[in-house]
Design a protein around this motif. Structure first.
Motif, PDB file in Angstrom:
ATOM      1  N   ALA A 240       4.943  -3.128   6.700  1.00 47.64           N
ATOM      2  CA  ALA A 240       3.874  -2.662   5.823  1.00 47.64           C
ATOM      3  C   ALA A 240       2.591  -3.438   6.072  1.00 47.64           C
ATOM      4  CB  ALA A 240       4.289  -2.803   4.364  1.00 47.64           C
TER       5      ALA A 240
ATOM      6  N   LYS B 197       3.319   1.884   5.622  1.00 47.53           N
ATOM      7  CA  LYS B 197       2.876   1.928   4.231  1.00 47.53           C
ATOM      8  C   LYS B 197       1.840   0.831   3.979  1.00 47.53           C
ATOM      9  CE  LYS B 197       5.934   5.022   2.652  1.00 47.53           C
ATOM     10  NZ  LYS B 197       5.543   6.314   2.041  1.00 47.53           N
TER      11      LYS B 197
ATOM     12  N   LEU C   3       9.422   0.613   5.200  1.00 48.93           N
ATOM     13  CA  LEU C   3       8.071   0.445   4.694  1.00 48.93           C
ATOM     14  C   LEU C   3       7.047   0.541   5.824  1.00 48.93           C
ATOM     15  CD1 LEU C   3       8.578  -2.560   2.235  1.00 48.93           C
ATOM     16  CD2 LEU C   3       8.527  -0.118   1.681  1.00 48.93           C
TER      17      LEU C   3
ATOM     18  N   ASP D 188      -0.392   2.977  -0.840  1.00 48.56           N
ATOM     19  CA  ASP D 188       0.873   3.673  -1.084  1.00 48.56           C
ATOM     20  C   ASP D 188       1.730   2.994  -2.146  1.00 48.56           C
ATOM     21  OD1 ASP D 188       0.620   5.642   1.155  1.00 48.56           O
ATOM     22  OD2 ASP D 188       0.643   3.807   2.345  1.00 48.56           O
TER      23      ASP D 188
END
Length: 269
Positions: free
Chosen positions: A32, A8, A5, A86
């Motif tokens: 993330a 993101k 991730l 995202d």
């Protein structure tokens, strides 16, 4: 298969506590950037704990996401902070018991508004942002986005006291499948996770008031225990990551095996 991730940007609703908070924190730990969204601004402030500086991967948004203006503001705040979106995880949910024979009972309206319409509308608005983002980036063939809806095993089981909650859950599952088909040409994947008993703050409070429920839940769960919120997060990560790029329109059940049995446990859990 890449489940990374890193880099993101995700929005997680219901992120002030319980399942939503566990997901949001897990995403941050996996690299993330995450917008923690919740209507409980006091709990949200505790969840982000002042970690929202300019260079931080964490931001918080407090507001009533049943209102379209609040949804639009959430999306704008996320783009302002992180430049893109995202992933959307719709983890905000509530459970009200119903009186199935009372025509004046308002639980169905409340559950449809909270557990279906908020997730559906936010998914639609987020998908539009994702599509516009892909066009701006010149992304013609790569993944564009992922949406994960947190649903319930109650959508698949009949329990009179959960009339409204079950109907809203079943509707959310169908919305997940319908959006998956509608957004597949845009390369946005939509999936769901149906959960059973998870040891959130609300369940802890319910068990304090109804101590016999713990034994009932554990007895009717083949794995013999109640899940921790942390046990759901890896599944959410999988469905959100590019490595699950050929998975869409699916409802993944995480219930300790309870769905294999034709039984129900304590109301709401």
């Amino acid at each position: 298969m890449s489940l990374s991730l890193a880099g993101k940007t995700a929005i997680v609703t219901g992120a002030a506590k319980g399942i939503g908070l566990a997901i949001a924190r897990h995403f941050v730990d996996r690299g993330a950037r995450v917008m923690f969204a919740d209507c409980d601004e006091t709990a949200l402030a505790e969840a982000v704990d002042g970690q929202t500086g300019e260079d931080s991967p964490i931001r918080g948004y407090g507001g009533d996401l049943s209102q379209k203006l609040a949804m639009a503001n959430l999306l704008s705040a996320t783009v302002d902070a992180f430049d893109r979106i995202d992933i959307l995880v719709n983890a905000s949910r509530n459970c009200l018991l119903s009186d199935p024979l009372n025509p004046e009972d308002q639980s169905l309206e409340a559950m449809l508004k909270q557990n279906l319409m908020t997730s559906l509308r936010l998914s639609q608005m987020t998908a539009k942002r994702m599509i516009a983002q892909a066009e701006k980036d010149g992304n013609e063939d790569g993944p564009v986005g992922a949406i994960v809806n947190i649903s319930s095993l109650a959508a698949q089981r009949t329990q009179p006291e959960l009339l409204a909650y079950s109907i809203a859950g079943a509707a959310l599952d169908q919305a997940t499948r319908s959006l998956a088909l509608a957004l597949a040409p845009q390369r946005i994947r939509v999936n769901g996770i149906a959960i059973a008993s998870v040891m959130t703050a609300s369940l802890q409070a319910a068990l304090r008031d109804n101590p016999d429920w713990r034994g009932e839940i554990e007895e009717k769960t083949p794995l013999g225990r109640i899940a921790a919120p942390s046990e759901l997060v890896d599944a959410v990560q999988f469905l959100s990551a590019d490595g699950a790029g050929f998975v869409t329109g699916q409802i993944l059940t995480i219930d300790g095996g309870r769905g294999l049995l034709d039984v129900v446990a304590a109301p709401g859990y």
